[in-house]
Design an enzyme around this catalytic site. Structure first.
Site, PDB file in Angstrom:
ATOM      1  CE  LYS A 113      -4.395  -1.536   1.714  1.00  0.00           C
ATOM      2  NZ  LYS A 113      -5.468  -1.408   2.676  1.00  0.00           N
ATOM      3  CE  LYS A 198      -6.001  -7.459  -2.005  1.00  0.00           C
ATOM      4  NZ  LYS A 198      -6.549  -7.307  -0.716  1.00  0.00           N
ATOM      5  CE  LYS A 201     -13.433  -3.941   0.888  1.00  0.00           C
ATOM      6  NZ  LYS A 201     -12.739  -3.621   2.105  1.00  0.00           N
TER       7      LYS A 201
HETATM    8  P1  TYM Z   1     -10.719  -6.065   3.833  1.00  0.00           P
HETATM    9  O1  TYM Z   1     -11.815  -5.127   4.121  1.00  0.00           O
HETATM   10  O2  TYM Z   1      -9.610  -5.629   2.939  1.00  0.00           O
HETATM   11  O3  TYM Z   1     -11.286  -7.402   3.238  1.00  0.00           O
HETATM   12  C1  TYM Z   1     -12.327  -8.126   3.890  1.00  0.00           C
HETATM   13  C2  TYM Z   1     -12.122  -9.616   3.739  1.00  0.00           C
HETATM   14  O4  TYM Z   1     -12.154  -9.971   2.343  1.00  0.00           O
HETATM   15  C3  TYM Z   1     -10.981 -10.723   2.040  1.00  0.00           C
HETATM   16  N1  TYM Z   1     -10.582 -10.408   0.651  1.00  0.00           N
HETATM   17  C4  TYM Z   1     -10.477 -11.322  -0.324  1.00  0.00           C
HETATM   18  N2  TYM Z   1     -10.692 -12.641  -0.332  1.00  0.00           N
HETATM   19  C5  TYM Z   1     -10.518 -13.284  -1.518  1.00  0.00           C
HETATM   20  N3  TYM Z   1     -10.139 -12.668  -2.655  1.00  0.00           N
HETATM   21  C6  TYM Z   1      -9.904 -11.323  -2.682  1.00  0.00           C
HETATM   22  N4  TYM Z   1      -9.551 -10.747  -3.822  1.00  0.00           N
HETATM   23  C7  TYM Z   1     -10.073 -10.585  -1.477  1.00  0.00           C
HETATM   24  N5  TYM Z   1      -9.950  -9.270  -1.151  1.00  0.00           N
HETATM   25  C8  TYM Z   1     -10.257  -9.182   0.160  1.00  0.00           C
HETATM   26  C9  TYM Z   1      -9.935 -10.250   3.044  1.00  0.00           C
HETATM   27  O5  TYM Z   1      -8.895 -11.185   3.226  1.00  0.00           O
HETATM   28  C10 TYM Z   1     -10.772 -10.102   4.292  1.00  0.00           C
HETATM   29  O6  TYM Z   1     -10.951 -11.350   4.939  1.00  0.00           O
HETATM   30  N6  TYM Z   1      -7.917  -5.832   7.947  1.00  0.00           N
HETATM   31  C11 TYM Z   1      -9.107  -6.434   7.363  1.00  0.00           C
HETATM   32  C12 TYM Z   1     -10.359  -6.094   8.147  1.00  0.00           C
HETATM   33  C13 TYM Z   1     -10.231  -6.417   9.586  1.00  0.00           C
HETATM   34  C14 TYM Z   1     -10.257  -7.707  10.183  1.00  0.00           C
HETATM   35  C15 TYM Z   1     -10.098  -7.477  11.583  1.00  0.00           C
HETATM   36  C16 TYM Z   1     -10.403  -9.000   9.668  1.00  0.00           C
HETATM   37  C17 TYM Z   1     -10.063  -5.501  10.569  1.00  0.00           C
HETATM   38  N7  TYM Z   1      -9.978  -6.153  11.775  1.00  0.00           N
HETATM   39  C18 TYM Z   1     -10.062  -8.538  12.487  1.00  0.00           C
HETATM   40  C19 TYM Z   1     -10.355 -10.056  10.593  1.00  0.00           C
HETATM   41  C20 TYM Z   1     -10.209  -9.811  11.967  1.00  0.00           C
HETATM   42  C21 TYM Z   1      -9.255  -5.911   5.945  1.00  0.00           C
HETATM   43  O7  TYM Z   1      -8.689  -4.917   5.588  1.00  0.00           O
HETATM   44  O8  TYM Z   1     -10.126  -6.614   5.204  1.00  0.00           O
END
Ligand code: TYM
Length: 337
Positions: A113, A198, A201
């Protein structure tokens, strides 16, 4: 058994988030009646990269609507908005003090990032660097047994384990060491235009990313234009055929069929037919979901009522845990006499 996970309300949710996380959670919950789930909307995480304030609010409701529409039952489970619970940023601070700086410099998501922001000439906030510690706080406050995530978050859960161990060593047994669950096939749904990257968003190319709330026509168009290769065989080979392998993973996630079975089913079929079928399989899952999301979004005050219920239940668990940490660290109000 307690599961915990979250999603940031930054940008639009895409099928990677849905198949890689939300659907995984709902499937896990449906397969076990004694599992309690804690799912939250990670809005404090979203602002580690600048968010338009109006959009942040909209996306918060939208993710909540998707959670409920996907089948999370607010009576059985705990669904809440992270910023409603001040225990998270509070424990974050405590954990920051036990996290070695060097551990954070190794986080690949931060490195990626940072590079992206640099390329755009944007500022890299210290919050982005500290972000995995807030994630550790999110998890450790609830004594979570397991954290279902996509592959990009695994390193952060591993860091959480290390932070918990370090805290326990310094101040005495306090936090449970969490495991993570990753569904390897869908843990990294790739971009349809750049299938080695990947789906994200914050994608620069909207043709590569299928958003959950895309119109049906857009979904068809995006799959039609998906990048494949010059061969003619439909088989799973991530290294040599990343586009086709990604489409197979998406088809498997949407139909519940195994990749090996799909390879047999599609032997001899054309790429055009295959892509059309993938689009229709995704639409079959997404269309009813979109309808339910719309219904939830049409009643904001009902969503807010659910947020309030959710955070009350969340704090019944998180506040005693935070107090225990404060007590172990010796803060005068909490420390044993
Ligand atoms: P975030 O918001 O980026 O993504 C949410 C979840 O979606 C999964 N993900 C994917 N899975 C498969 N293919 C993809 N292309 C893809 N893009 C995203 C991510 O792995 C995630 O599971 N830091 C986390 C949010 C968070 C969190 C937590 C998660 C904050 N605190 C505590 C678990 C436990 C995040 O940025 O996810």
């Amino acid at each position: 058994m307690r599961l915990l996970s979250g999603i940031k309300p930054s940008g639009d949710l895409h099928i990677g988030n849905y198949f890689g996380s939300i659907k995984q959670w709902v499937d896990l919950l449906n397969s076990s009646s004694d599992t309690q789930a804690i799912f939250f909307i990670a809005d404090l995480h979203a602002i580690t990269v600048y968010q338009d304030p109006k959009k942040l609010k909209e996306k918060t409701y939208e993710i909540a609507a998707v959670y409920f529409a996907a089948g999370l039952d607010y009576k059985k489970h705990i669904v809440f908005v992270q910023s409603d619970n001040p225990d998270h940023p509070y424990l974050n601070w405590l954990l920051t003090t036990v996290t070695p700086y060097g551990w954070l410099t190794r986080m690949t998501q931060f490195k990626d990032k940072r590079q992206k922001l640099k390329n755009y000439g944007e500022v890299i906030g210290a919050g982005l660097f500290n972000y995995p510690v807030l994630m550790a706080a999110d998890i450790l406050l609830y004594d979570a047994d397991s954290v279902p995530v996509g592959e990009d978050q695994v390193q952060h859960v591993e860091l959480t384990r290390d932070i918990a161990k370090r805290f326990n060593k310094l101040y005495g047994e306090t936090f449970k060491i969490p495991e993570y669950t990753v569904n390897r096939t869908v843990a990294r749904i790739k971009d349809l235009q750049y299938p080695t990257k990947k789906m994200s968003k914050s994608d620069d190319n909207p043709l590569g990313c299928v958003y959950l709330l895309d119109s049906i026509d857009d979904i068809r168009l995006k799959f039609k234009r998906a990048v494949t290769d010059s061969e003619k065989s439909i088989r799973y080979d991530v290294k040599n055929k990343p586009g086709i392998s990604n489409l197979l993973a998406i088809l498997s996630a949407s139909t519940g069929k195994k990749i090996e079975d799909l390879e047999k089913e599609y032997a001899g079929k054309t790429y055009a037919q295959f892509k059309e079928d993938v689009a229709e399989a995704v639409i079959a899952v997404i269309k009813p979901l979109q309808q339910r999301v719309k219904e939830y979004l049409s009643d904001r005050s009902e969503l807010e009522r659910l947020f309030k219920l959710g955070v009350e239940k969340a704090r019944e668990i998180s506040t005693p845990k935070l107090n225990e940490a404060l007590s172990k660290m010796g803060f005068y109000k909490y420390a044993k006499k």
